[in-house]
Design a protein around this motif. Structure first.
Motif, PDB file in Angstrom:
ATOM      1  N   ILE A 152     -21.638  -0.115  13.050  1.00 12.67           N
ATOM      2  CA  ILE A 152     -22.015  -1.425  13.732  1.00 12.67           C
ATOM      3  C   ILE A 152     -20.404  -1.809  14.277  1.00 12.67           C
ATOM      4  O   ILE A 152     -20.024  -2.359  15.301  1.00 12.67           O
ATOM      5  N   LEU A 153     -19.633  -1.901  13.291  1.00  6.86           N
ATOM      6  CA  LEU A 153     -18.104  -2.549  13.184  1.00  6.86           C
ATOM      7  C   LEU A 153     -17.387  -1.510  14.337  1.00  6.86           C
ATOM      8  O   LEU A 153     -16.626  -2.082  15.260  1.00  6.86           O
ATOM      9  N   ASP A 351     -12.228   3.679   5.639  1.00  6.02           N
ATOM     10  CA  ASP A 351     -11.694   4.395   4.092  1.00  6.02           C
ATOM     11  C   ASP A 351     -10.235   4.547   4.297  1.00  6.02           C
ATOM     12  O   ASP A 351      -9.509   4.365   3.604  1.00  6.02           O
ATOM     13  N   THR A 352      -9.639   5.270   5.283  1.00 12.32           N
ATOM     14  CA  THR A 352      -8.274   5.581   5.700  1.00 12.32           C
ATOM     15  C   THR A 352      -7.520   4.299   5.769  1.00 12.32           C
ATOM     16  O   THR A 352      -6.420   4.245   5.246  1.00 12.32           O
ATOM     17  N   LEU A 353      -7.988   3.422   6.392  1.00 13.63           N
ATOM     18  CA  LEU A 353      -7.217   2.114   6.753  1.00 13.63           C
ATOM     19  C   LEU A 353      -6.998   1.272   5.418  1.00 13.63           C
ATOM     20  O   LEU A 353      -6.108   0.678   5.353  1.00 13.63           O
ATOM     21  N   ARG A 354      -7.875   1.433   4.522  1.00 15.89           N
ATOM     22  CA  ARG A 354      -7.838   0.546   3.308  1.00 15.89           C
ATOM     23  C   ARG A 354      -6.602   1.173   2.652  1.00 15.89           C
ATOM     24  O   ARG A 354      -5.928   0.416   1.735  1.00 15.89           O
ATOM     25  N   PRO A 357      -0.541   1.119   3.476  1.00 19.80           N
ATOM     26  CA  PRO A 357       0.340  -0.049   3.004  1.00 19.80           C
ATOM     27  C   PRO A 357       0.917  -1.035   3.746  1.00 19.80           C
ATOM     28  O   PRO A 357       0.785  -2.142   3.555  1.00 19.80           O
ATOM     29  N   TYR A 358       1.417  -0.536   4.857  1.00 18.76           N
ATOM     30  CA  TYR A 358       2.101  -1.434   5.699  1.00 18.76           C
ATOM     31  C   TYR A 358       1.041  -2.184   6.527  1.00 18.76           C
ATOM     32  O   TYR A 358       1.324  -3.691   6.722  1.00 18.76           O
ATOM     33  N   LEU A 359      -0.211  -1.768   6.834  1.00 14.82           N
ATOM     34  CA  LEU A 359      -1.113  -2.611   7.661  1.00 14.82           C
ATOM     35  C   LEU A 359      -1.731  -3.648   6.715  1.00 14.82           C
ATOM     36  O   LEU A 359      -1.868  -4.444   6.916  1.00 14.82           O
ATOM     37  N   ASN A 360      -2.029  -3.154   5.336  1.00  9.06           N
ATOM     38  CA  ASN A 360      -2.374  -4.306   4.534  1.00  9.06           C
ATOM     39  C   ASN A 360      -1.361  -5.381   4.013  1.00  9.06           C
ATOM     40  O   ASN A 360      -1.742  -6.406   3.997  1.00  9.06           O
ATOM     41  N   ALA A 361      -0.126  -4.963   4.094  1.00  6.69           N
ATOM     42  CA  ALA A 361       1.019  -5.962   3.907  1.00  6.69           C
ATOM     43  C   ALA A 361       0.851  -6.970   5.036  1.00  6.69           C
ATOM     44  O   ALA A 361       1.194  -8.039   4.943  1.00  6.69           O
ATOM     45  N   GLU A 463     -12.644  -5.883   9.126  1.00  2.00           N
ATOM     46  CA  GLU A 463     -12.720  -5.993  10.588  1.00  2.00           C
ATOM     47  C   GLU A 463     -11.265  -6.141  11.042  1.00  2.00           C
ATOM     48  O   GLU A 463     -10.735  -5.787  12.224  1.00  2.00           O
ATOM     49  N   MET A 464     -10.343  -7.001  10.075  1.00  2.00           N
ATOM     50  CA  MET A 464      -8.758  -7.150  10.532  1.00  2.00           C
ATOM     51  C   MET A 464      -8.125  -5.740  10.712  1.00  2.00           C
ATOM     52  O   MET A 464      -7.416  -5.644  11.749  1.00  2.00           O
ATOM     53  N   ARG A 465      -8.512  -4.956   9.708  1.00  2.00           N
ATOM     54  CA  ARG A 465      -7.875  -3.600   9.710  1.00  2.00           C
ATOM     55  C   ARG A 465      -8.211  -2.769  10.743  1.00  2.00           C
ATOM     56  O   ARG A 465      -7.374  -2.062  11.614  1.00  2.00           O
ATOM     57  N   LEU A 466      -9.414  -2.756  11.298  1.00  2.28           N
ATOM     58  CA  LEU A 466      -9.948  -1.886  12.258  1.00  2.28           C
ATOM     59  C   LEU A 466      -9.376  -2.562  13.873  1.00  2.28           C
ATOM     60  O   LEU A 466      -9.118  -1.738  14.337  1.00  2.28           O
ATOM     61  N   VAL A 467      -9.603  -3.704  13.879  1.00  8.63           N
ATOM     62  CA  VAL A 467      -9.278  -4.245  15.175  1.00  8.63           C
ATOM     63  C   VAL A 467      -7.649  -4.328  15.401  1.00  8.63           C
ATOM     64  O   VAL A 467      -7.383  -3.573  16.451  1.00  8.63           O
ATOM     65  N   LEU A 468      -6.917  -4.513  14.307  1.00  7.95           N
ATOM     66  CA  LEU A 468      -5.316  -4.123  14.548  1.00  7.95           C
ATOM     67  C   LEU A 468      -5.095  -2.564  14.798  1.00  7.95           C
ATOM     68  O   LEU A 468      -4.327  -2.297  15.761  1.00  7.95           O
TER      69      LEU A 468
END
Length: 499
Positions: A152-153, A351-354, A357-361, A463-468
Motif C-alpha cells: 500500500i505504501l 527492509d533495505t531502507l531501514r 545509515p545516512y538516510l536514517n541520520a 513513509e519518510m524513508r520511502l518518500v525521500l
C-alpha cells in the motif's frame, strides 16, 4: 434635583464597580507574581501575573518561538502562566511521561472531548479507557503489520513520483541544458500521507494524488486548525467558552456534522468489506461488522488519527527536504547513498531502507529541527503534588515539555540550530574526537515516551524513508534562487526538480 442626584448616584456606583474590578485584577496579579505556590518558578512577570499573554501568543501563532525565547532568558524550567510550568530538560520525559505516566493525566483544557461527543484514543483522559483502545489498535502498527502494509505504501509513493514526473513533463524548462521544473512541494507531501492513511484506515484513499488536489474533507480540516486554538483559549474562561459555543452559527454546526459524517461513511463502507486486507482497521475489527470499541469511539478515533497519522509526517518531510536543498552537500551525500544502494527504482524496499545509515541520520535530524509536535501539550500534576526535574509542584499544575526548545539548545546539541545529519551516525556518536560525541540525545524523543507514546512511529518512519528515497533516486532537487525559506521554515515552498 432628586432626578439629577439619582443619575449621579448611578454613575458613582458604576465608577465604584469599575474601580473594584480593577482592584481585583491588580491584587490578583500581585498575588500570582509574589505569593502564588509557583512564585518561585522563573518566568516573566507579565506571563506569571495573568493567562492573557499566553493566550495572545497562542492565538497569534507564535507560542512555540515565544516560549523558546523565554527559556533562553529564564532557563529550562519556566512559568508560562499563573498556574502552569513548562520544561526544556531531558529528565522531564521520565518524570512526567515515563515513570508515572498513569498519574500525570492529560490536561482537560486541551484534551477533553466536546460535550455529547465520544472519547477517541487521543482525547481519552481516563487511563483504563485509553489502555482498552490502544490495545485494540496496537497490532495494526507493529513491524509485522507494516511488512504486510508495504504494498500500500509503495503504491502511493509510486503515484507521488508519477504525478511529479507528469508535472515536470508539462512544465519543464531549459536551465543550463537540463530539464527542470519549479513547484511547491508542500501540498504533495500532504497528498501522499493522507492518501496512505486513508487506505490503511478506511480501505480507500482520499484521492489527493489521483486528482492532484486536496480532498474537500482535508481542506476543511486545515481551515479548522485556527478555530481549535480559539476553543482551547476560551476553555481557560468557562463563561467565555459557554458564550463561544452558543455563538456558533447553525451553518457552521452543519458543516461540522457533514465533516464528521464523511468519516462515518468511510468507516461504514470499510466495516462491510468482505475481502480481508492488511490495513489498520482489520486489527480493530473483532467480528463481522463489530469493533473492539464502540462505533462512536471508532468514528472519533479514526477521525483524529487521520490527521495525527498524516499531517505530522508531511510536516517532517517538508522540513527535512527544506534543509537538504539548503545544504547541497548533505543532499548529495544522501542521494549518492540511495543511488549506490539500489540499482533500480523498483528495488527500493522498506527492509533495505531501514539499514541505510545516512538516510536514517537525515530523518533524525529532520525530526530534531522540525518536530511535528514542537510543544508537548500539558499533563496535570497528581492531586497530592509531585516533583518534576527536582522541583516540587502542587497538585493540578499543568506541566509540559518544549521539544522545539530542547532540540535547539546548545547545552544538548553541538551546533544546535544547524543541520548536521552526521551527529546521528554511529561513528560520530562513538568517537570521542567528534564534535557531536557529547550530544545529549536522551532529550530527543520525537514520538514521546511511556504508555502514550506514538503507536504510529514505525509507519511514519517507513513513509519518510520511502518518500525521500524514491524522490531522490528519481530527481535532483534544488532550492529556487531567491525563494529559499529560512531555517525556521518547516516546508520548502518552491524547489526545482530535475529528472
Amino acid at each position: 434635583m432628586s432626578f439629577t442626584g439619582e443619575i449621579l448616584s448611578a454613575s458613582g456606583l458604576v465608577s465604584i464597580g469599575v474601580l473594584g474590578l480593577l482592584s481585583y485584577f491588580i491584587l490578583r496579579a500581585l498575588y500570582n507574581v509574589y505569593f502564588h505556590p509557583l512564585s518561585h518558578i522563573p518566568g516573566p512577570y507579565s506571563w506569571s501575573a495573568s493567562r492573557l499573554p499566553f493566550i495572545y501568543s497562542l492565538l497569534n501563532g507564535t507560542i512555540v518561538h515565544d516560549i523558546q525565547h523565554l527559556h533562553q532568558v529564564y532557563g529550562p524550567i519556566l512559568r508560562i502562566a499563573p498556574d502552569e510550568v513548562t520544561f526544556a530538560r531531558a529528565d522531564a520525559w521520565a518524570d512526567i511521561f515515563q515513570l508515572r505516566s498513569d498519574r500525570f493525566l492529560k490536561d482537560p483544557i486541551w484534551w477533553k472531548r466536546q460535550p455529547g461527543n465520544p472519547d477517541s484514543l487521543i482525547s481519552a483522559i481516563d487511563p483504563d479507557t485509553h489502555t482498552r483502545m490502544r490495545k485494540a489498535l496496537a497490532p495494526g502498527f507493529t513491524t509485522r503489520a507494516l511488512s504486510a502494509q508495504e504494498p500500500i505504501l509503495q503504491q502511493y509513493v509510486n503515484l507521488l513520483v508519477e504525478r511529479l514526473t507528469e508535472q515536470a513533463t508539462k512544465q519543464e524548462t531549459k536551465r543550463s541544458g537540463i530539464h527542470s521544473v519549479e513547484f511547491d512541494i508542500a501540498p504533495w507531501f500532504n497528498y501522499v500521507t493522507f492518501d496512505i492513511f486513508g487506505d490503511l484506515g478506511f480501505g480507500e484513499s482520499f484521492d489527493c494524488l489521483q486528482n492532484s488536489r486536496y480532498h474537500p474533507w482535508i481542506s476543511l480540516l486545515f481551515n479548522s486548525v485556527k478555530a481549535a486554538s480559539f476553543v482551547a483559549a476560551a476553555r481557560f474562561y468557562p463563561f467565555i467558552e459557554f458564550l463561544l459555543m452558543k455563538c456558533i452559527p447553525p451553518s457552521l454546526k452543519k458543516m461540522q456534522r457533514d465533516h464528521y459524517q464523511q468519516i462515518v461513511n468511510k468507516i461504514e463502507r470499510r466495516l462491510n468489506f468482505e475481502l480481508e486486507r492488511p490495513d489498520i482497521m482489520s486489527h480493530v475489527i473483532a467480528g463481522r461488522g463489530k469493533t473492539a470499541f464502540s462505533r462512536e469511539e471508532t468514528n472519533a478515533t479514526f477521525m483524529v488519527l487521520t490527521t495525527a497519522g498524516s499531517e505530522t509526517t508531511a510536516t517532517v518531510l517538508g522540513g527535512t527536504l527544506n534543509y537538504l536543498v539548503l545544504h547541497p552537500d548533505k543532499l548529495a551525500t544522501l542521494s549518492r547513498e540511495i543511488r549506490e544502494q539500489f540499482d533500480s527504482y523498483e528495488n527500493i524496499t522498506l527492509d533495505t531502507l531501514r539499514a541505510l545509515p545516512y538516510l536514517n541520520a537525515v530523518i533524525n535530524e529532520g525530526l530534531r529541527l522540525c518536530p511535528p509536535i514542537p510543544w508537548v501539550l500539558p499533563r496535570r500534576v497528581p492531586a497530592a503534588g509531585e516533583t518534576v526535574c527536582g522541583v516540587w509542584l502542587p497538585g493540578g499544575t499543568p506541566v509540559s515539555i518544549q521539544a522545539y526548545t530542547m532540540n535547539r539548545d546548545p547545552t544538548y546539541f553541538h551546533s544546535a540550530t544547524s543541520f548536521h545529519p552526521e551527529r546521528w551516525l554511529p561513528g560520530e556518536m562513538e568517537n570521542p574526537e567528534s564534535p557531536f560525541f557529547h550530544d545529549q540525545r536522551s532529550g530527543f524523543q520525537p514520538f514521546s515516551v511511556g504508555l502514550r507514546s506514538c503507536m504510529g512511529q514505525n509507519l511514519a518512519l517507513a513513509e519518510m524513508r520511502l518518500v525521500l528515497a524514491k524522490l531522490l533516486w528519481k530527481f535532483d532537487f534544488h532550492a529556487v534562487p531567491g525563494k529559499e525559506l529560512d531555517t525556521d521554515g518547516n516546508t520548502p515552498k518552491h524547489i526545482i526538480a530535475e529528472s
